[in-house]
Write a protein that holds these residues in place. Sequence first.
Motif, PDB file in Angstrom:
ATOM      1  N   GLN A 240       0.824  -1.210   0.000  1.00 16.18           N
ATOM      2  CA  GLN A 240       0.000   0.000   0.000  1.00 16.18           C
ATOM      3  C   GLN A 240       0.860   1.263   0.000  1.00 16.18           C
ATOM      4  O   GLN A 240       0.538   2.258  -0.663  1.00 16.18           O
ATOM      5  CB  GLN A 240      -0.934  -0.005   1.209  1.00 16.18           C
ATOM      6  CG  GLN A 240      -1.986  -1.088   1.183  1.00 16.18           C
ATOM      7  CD  GLN A 240      -2.979  -0.905   0.042  1.00 16.18           C
ATOM      8  OE1 GLN A 240      -3.240   0.228  -0.399  1.00 16.18           O
ATOM      9  NE2 GLN A 240      -3.515  -2.010  -0.457  1.00 16.18           N
ATOM     10  N   ALA A 241       1.960   1.246   0.774  1.00 11.80           N
ATOM     11  CA  ALA A 241       2.850   2.406   0.790  1.00 11.80           C
ATOM     12  C   ALA A 241       3.476   2.630  -0.579  1.00 11.80           C
ATOM     13  O   ALA A 241       3.618   3.774  -1.054  1.00 11.80           O
ATOM     14  CB  ALA A 241       3.928   2.217   1.854  1.00 11.80           C
ATOM     15  N   GLY A 242       3.892   1.547  -1.257  1.00  6.15           N
ATOM     16  CA  GLY A 242       4.459   1.683  -2.609  1.00  6.15           C
ATOM     17  C   GLY A 242       3.438   2.236  -3.585  1.00  6.15           C
ATOM     18  O   GLY A 242       3.765   3.085  -4.440  1.00  6.15           O
ATOM     19  N   ALA A 243       2.194   1.735  -3.484  1.00  8.54           N
ATOM     20  CA  ALA A 243       1.147   2.238  -4.379  1.00  8.54           C
ATOM     21  C   ALA A 243       0.878   3.714  -4.126  1.00  8.54           C
ATOM     22  O   ALA A 243       0.689   4.499  -5.071  1.00  8.54           O
ATOM     23  CB  ALA A 243      -0.125   1.417  -4.177  1.00  8.54           C
ATOM     24  N   ALA A 255      -4.106   7.793  -3.301  1.00  8.54           N
ATOM     25  CA  ALA A 255      -2.955   7.754  -2.394  1.00  8.54           C
ATOM     26  C   ALA A 255      -3.405   7.864  -0.943  1.00  8.54           C
ATOM     27  O   ALA A 255      -2.876   7.204  -0.057  1.00  8.54           O
ATOM     28  CB  ALA A 255      -1.982   8.875  -2.750  1.00  8.54           C
ATOM     29  N   ARG A 256      -4.415   8.724  -0.682  1.00  7.93           N
ATOM     30  CA  ARG A 256      -4.907   8.890   0.683  1.00  7.93           C
ATOM     31  C   ARG A 256      -5.553   7.598   1.192  1.00  7.93           C
ATOM     32  O   ARG A 256      -5.351   7.184   2.334  1.00  7.93           O
ATOM     33  CB  ARG A 256      -5.907  10.045   0.744  1.00  7.93           C
ATOM     34  CG  ARG A 256      -6.397  10.333   2.164  1.00  7.93           C
ATOM     35  CD  ARG A 256      -7.239  11.615   2.233  1.00  7.93           C
ATOM     36  NE  ARG A 256      -8.402  11.546   1.364  1.00  7.93           N
ATOM     37  CZ  ARG A 256      -8.537  12.254   0.237  1.00  7.93           C
ATOM     38  NH1 ARG A 256      -7.550  13.077  -0.143  1.00  7.93           N
ATOM     39  NH2 ARG A 256      -9.609  12.154  -0.521  1.00  7.93           N
ATOM     40  N   ASP A 257      -6.329   6.928   0.305  1.00  6.11           N
ATOM     41  CA  ASP A 257      -6.948   5.655   0.717  1.00  6.11           C
ATOM     42  C   ASP A 257      -5.890   4.601   1.042  1.00  6.11           C
ATOM     43  O   ASP A 257      -6.018   3.834   2.000  1.00  6.11           O
ATOM     44  CB  ASP A 257      -7.850   5.140  -0.402  1.00  6.11           C
ATOM     45  CG  ASP A 257      -9.083   6.016  -0.591  1.00  6.11           C
ATOM     46  OD1 ASP A 257      -9.418   6.774   0.352  1.00  6.11           O
ATOM     47  OD2 ASP A 257      -9.691   5.949  -1.673  1.00  6.11           O
ATOM     48  N   ALA A 258      -4.839   4.596   0.213  1.00  9.66           N
ATOM     49  CA  ALA A 258      -3.772   3.631   0.455  1.00  9.66           C
ATOM     50  C   ALA A 258      -3.076   3.904   1.783  1.00  9.66           C
ATOM     51  O   ALA A 258      -2.738   2.988   2.546  1.00  9.66           O
ATOM     52  CB  ALA A 258      -2.765   3.648  -0.698  1.00  9.66           C
ATOM     53  N   THR A 261      -5.116   2.717   4.668  1.00 11.41           N
ATOM     54  CA  THR A 261      -4.964   1.270   4.847  1.00 11.41           C
ATOM     55  C   THR A 261      -3.662   0.950   5.577  1.00 11.41           C
ATOM     56  O   THR A 261      -3.608   0.082   6.463  1.00 11.41           O
ATOM     57  CB  THR A 261      -4.986   0.566   3.487  1.00 11.41           C
ATOM     58  OG1 THR A 261      -6.216   0.857   2.807  1.00 11.41           O
ATOM     59  CG2 THR A 261      -4.831  -0.946   3.655  1.00 11.41           C
ATOM     60  N   VAL A 262      -2.595   1.635   5.210  1.00  8.86           N
ATOM     61  CA  VAL A 262      -1.314   1.454   5.885  1.00  8.86           C
ATOM     62  C   VAL A 262      -1.447   1.769   7.367  1.00  8.86           C
ATOM     63  O   VAL A 262      -0.943   1.054   8.240  1.00  8.86           O
ATOM     64  CB  VAL A 262      -0.224   2.320   5.232  1.00  8.86           C
ATOM     65  CG1 VAL A 262       1.053   2.297   6.077  1.00  8.86           C
ATOM     66  CG2 VAL A 262       0.081   1.827   3.829  1.00  8.86           C
ATOM     67  N   GLU A 263      -2.137   2.892   7.695  1.00 12.85           N
ATOM     68  CA  GLU A 263      -2.310   3.302   9.090  1.00 12.85           C
ATOM     69  C   GLU A 263      -3.082   2.248   9.883  1.00 12.85           C
ATOM     70  O   GLU A 263      -2.692   1.862  10.995  1.00 12.85           O
ATOM     71  CB  GLU A 263      -3.030   4.641   9.147  1.00 12.85           C
ATOM     72  CG  GLU A 263      -3.267   5.144  10.565  1.00 12.85           C
ATOM     73  CD  GLU A 263      -4.095   6.419  10.588  1.00 12.85           C
ATOM     74  OE1 GLU A 263      -4.252   6.989  11.681  1.00 12.85           O
ATOM     75  OE2 GLU A 263      -4.604   6.823   9.530  1.00 12.85           O
TER      76      GLU A 263
END
Length: 420
Positions: A240-243, A255-258, A261-263
């Motif tokens: 998700q961070a790479g995306a 990017a914000r949604d990804a 998800t990371v958080e």
Amino acid sequence: MEEPVWNEWRRPGPTAAQRRRDIGIAVIVLLCAIEVTTLVNSMGAYVFKNPPGLLEQLLWMVALSVPLVVRRRHPIPVMLVISALFIAAQVNEAADTLVPSAILFLAIHTVGAWEQNRLLARWSRIGVIAAMFLWLGFNLVRALLGPKGEFEDAAGPLDPVLASVLYGLEFNIFFFLFAYVVGEMAWSGARRQAQLEYQADELRRSQEQNTKGAIAAERMRIARDLHDVVAHHVSVMGIQAGAARRVLDSDPVLARDALQTVEQTARTAISELRGLLGVLRADADTDLKAAPGLDDLPELFENARATGLDVAHKVYGDAREVPSGVALSAYRVVQEALTNVVKHADARHVDVRMRYLDSALELEITDDGRGRSTSTSPGFGLVGMRERLAVHGGSLEAGPRRGAGYLVRASLPTALEEKA
């Protein structure tokens, strides 16, 4: 600890309580001897024709009874002394032979039961018994050579003298053989008791070692399971961070949604890592495999049904996704509970209930078996359950039900912990 060679086992000496008991037995035997001697003299039912006076007869009874005080501490000397006094009393034609015979029996029995030198115990008893039969033979020959006794009521097919001789021989053979065998049985019983106590101690030590090893192995299994889950979270975070990095300029919303998800994944991983502290072992096996979860419970139920168990499964509340670690622990709790039911409960029906509460997942497994679980003492099944639940701050209740059967109730918090 090396197991003793039981054929070479030596019985420990008598305890203080057994020594006190010997004193009590000697006193009781002496009182019985005094009473029987008094009764025999009062009735005139003398075994010998010319018995000594009552006082001398009582002194013989005292002399025969006193050595019994130390019979277990010095069995062979006591037997030899009593044997010599027994023959001496008959030479002096003491009026009674009943109690002296019982005292001699007890002395021979004690040598068989307590003498540590088994070779000496065997041959000393054989020697005493042989001496007694020589004394018996001497008396029989003297009786046969002397004037014949009166057998006024004799009516059997055998000659009265022959019948008297056979009776004396058979009675004494039985008497001494019984004293010998009973002594050997007492020794064998004491050795068997010592062997059982040794085996019980060995079993207890083995169980303690197995319990410790099982707890360590269970913690390692917990570590492996949580390793799988945490590795999954980290992989998701990386993807998700790479995306997010690649679309940060072209598509900020994606990017914000990804990043969200990371958080969320990071919070889950941190919560599970916090519970993992104190459980991980540096040498844990890295056997990576897919961790089962709540979706795998139907297969678990089918496996239990294949054993003939009637399994009922009910879900209460709104089913929702729970953290992977919680789902894994819930699966393991149900698995362990069903395993105990199948192995130990002799149950026909088991009821598995799953409740989705506001901030927790509650499991309840009940059966209609015998109301006990061998995993509670001294095993490690429930210990493993508690270890798993402790990782997530959960709780476990387990024990027999009031009517019949066994209850396992587990509560697992499902709300993700947040740090300020």
